[in-house]
Design a protein around this motif. Structure first.
Motif, PDB file in Angstrom:
ATOM      1  N   CYS A 120       0.922  -1.132  -0.326  1.00  0.00           N
ATOM      2  CA  CYS A 120       0.012  -0.007  -0.062  1.00  0.00           C
ATOM      3  C   CYS A 120       0.922   1.431  -0.104  1.00  0.00           C
ATOM      4  CB  CYS A 120      -0.968   0.172   1.136  1.00  0.00           C
ATOM      5  SG  CYS A 120      -1.987   1.425   1.375  1.00  0.00           S
ATOM      6  N   MET A 121       1.824   1.331   0.851  1.00  0.00           N
ATOM      7  CA  MET A 121       2.916   2.283   0.727  1.00  0.00           C
ATOM      8  C   MET A 121       3.592   2.752  -0.408  1.00  0.00           C
ATOM      9  SD  MET A 121       4.063   2.215   4.716  1.00  0.00           S
ATOM     10  CE  MET A 121       2.786   2.763   6.008  1.00  0.00           C
ATOM     11  N   VAL A 122       4.177   1.531  -0.917  1.00  0.00           N
ATOM     12  CA  VAL A 122       4.911   1.710  -2.235  1.00  0.00           C
ATOM     13  C   VAL A 122       3.854   2.170  -3.483  1.00  0.00           C
ATOM     14  CG1 VAL A 122       6.375   0.471  -4.071  1.00  0.00           C
ATOM     15  CG2 VAL A 122       6.526   0.127  -1.592  1.00  0.00           C
ATOM     16  N   LYS A 123       2.771   1.576  -3.507  1.00  0.00           N
ATOM     17  CA  LYS A 123       1.893   1.839  -4.528  1.00  0.00           C
ATOM     18  C   LYS A 123       1.429   3.474  -4.063  1.00  0.00           C
ATOM     19  CE  LYS A 123      -2.242   0.485  -6.844  1.00  0.00           C
ATOM     20  NZ  LYS A 123      -2.963  -0.816  -7.292  1.00  0.00           N
ATOM     21  N   GLY A 124       1.182   3.878  -2.906  1.00  0.00           N
ATOM     22  CA  GLY A 124       0.741   5.193  -2.706  1.00  0.00           C
ATOM     23  C   GLY A 124       1.903   6.085  -3.264  1.00  0.00           C
ATOM     24  N   ILE A 125       3.128   5.627  -2.913  1.00  0.00           N
ATOM     25  CA  ILE A 125       4.296   6.679  -3.450  1.00  0.00           C
ATOM     26  C   ILE A 125       4.184   6.562  -4.707  1.00  0.00           C
ATOM     27  CG2 ILE A 125       6.904   6.650  -3.566  1.00  0.00           C
ATOM     28  CD1 ILE A 125       6.680   5.513  -0.766  1.00  0.00           C
ATOM     29  N   GLU A 126       3.839   5.526  -5.545  1.00  0.00           N
ATOM     30  CA  GLU A 126       3.922   5.571  -7.354  1.00  0.00           C
ATOM     31  C   GLU A 126       2.926   6.567  -7.527  1.00  0.00           C
ATOM     32  OE1 GLU A 126       5.992   4.350  -8.940  1.00  0.00           O
ATOM     33  OE2 GLU A 126       7.316   3.094  -7.771  1.00  0.00           O
ATOM     34  N   ARG A 127       1.783   6.396  -6.899  1.00  0.00           N
ATOM     35  CA  ARG A 127       0.574   7.195  -7.115  1.00  0.00           C
ATOM     36  C   ARG A 127       0.664   8.651  -7.077  1.00  0.00           C
ATOM     37  NH1 ARG A 127      -3.377   4.456  -5.261  1.00  0.00           N
ATOM     38  NH2 ARG A 127      -2.857   5.056  -3.139  1.00  0.00           N
ATOM     39  N   VAL A 128       1.193   9.141  -5.760  1.00  0.00           N
ATOM     40  CA  VAL A 128       1.456  10.668  -5.616  1.00  0.00           C
ATOM     41  C   VAL A 128       2.703  11.371  -6.255  1.00  0.00           C
ATOM     42  CG1 VAL A 128      -0.049  10.356  -3.590  1.00  0.00           C
ATOM     43  CG2 VAL A 128       2.525  10.282  -3.170  1.00  0.00           C
ATOM     44  N   SER A 129       3.737  10.527  -6.223  1.00  0.00           N
ATOM     45  CA  SER A 129       5.106  11.127  -6.953  1.00  0.00           C
ATOM     46  C   SER A 129       4.834  12.191  -7.948  1.00  0.00           C
ATOM     47  CB  SER A 129       6.005   9.970  -7.207  1.00  0.00           C
ATOM     48  OG  SER A 129       6.492   9.392  -6.108  1.00  0.00           O
ATOM     49  N   PRO A 130       4.087  11.369  -9.192  1.00  0.00           N
ATOM     50  CA  PRO A 130       3.772  12.353 -10.340  1.00  0.00           C
ATOM     51  C   PRO A 130       3.123  13.606  -9.847  1.00  0.00           C
ATOM     52  CG  PRO A 130       3.393  10.084 -10.878  1.00  0.00           C
ATOM     53  CD  PRO A 130       3.788  10.024  -9.259  1.00  0.00           C
TER      54      PRO A 130
END
Length: 136
Positions: A51-61
């Motif tokens: 969840c945390m890695v996916k969240g980082i992938e989502r918010v980074s852009p």
């Protein structure tokens, strides 16, 4: 509303298989444990990490946050009676040149918008930190 489906079935006294879409995970259901599969507590921690890695992938852009990699380290504490996870501590390690305030902003967004982390935080203590990966 989004919905998700997983099926699992017992293979033998040592394990089970869980399936979703085209993916399969071997589950450690052996009373003695097994080293080649995740037990339920480890799957729980892995779900938080994912969840945390996916969240980082989502918010980074959206944040225009530049990173080279992410590692999540988790530690869960389980009590025996009644059996439950009483706390989860995590450390997010981000390989980035972004400033400390931007790193903190990334952490805020990951915590605020994570489906699994929000669910877990309502059920048990979920605490953690974010830090920059040390230079090699």
């Amino acid at each position: 509303m989004l919905s998700y489906n997983v099926t699992a079935h017992r293979v033998d006294a040592h394990g089970a298989l869980a399936n979703t879409k085209d993916a399969e995970i071997v589950l450690d259901t052996d009373i003695a444990g097994r080293r080649d599969a995740f037990n339920p507590a480890e799957l729980f921690l892995a779900a938080i990490a994912a969840c945390m890695v996916k969240g980082i992938e989502r918010v980074s852009p959206m944040l225009k946050f530049e990173l080279r990699g992410v590692e999540v380290r988790l530690h869960g504490e389980r009590q025996d009676a009644p059996p439950k996870m009483v706390s989860v501590d995590y450390e997010l390690i981000v390989d980035t040149d972004e400033s400390d305030p931007r790193l903190a902003l990334l952490h805020t967004n990951v915590r605020k918008y994570g489906t699994i982390s929000n669910t877990v935080a309502e059920a048990t203590k979920l605490e953690g930190t974010i830090r920059r990966k040390a230079a090699a």
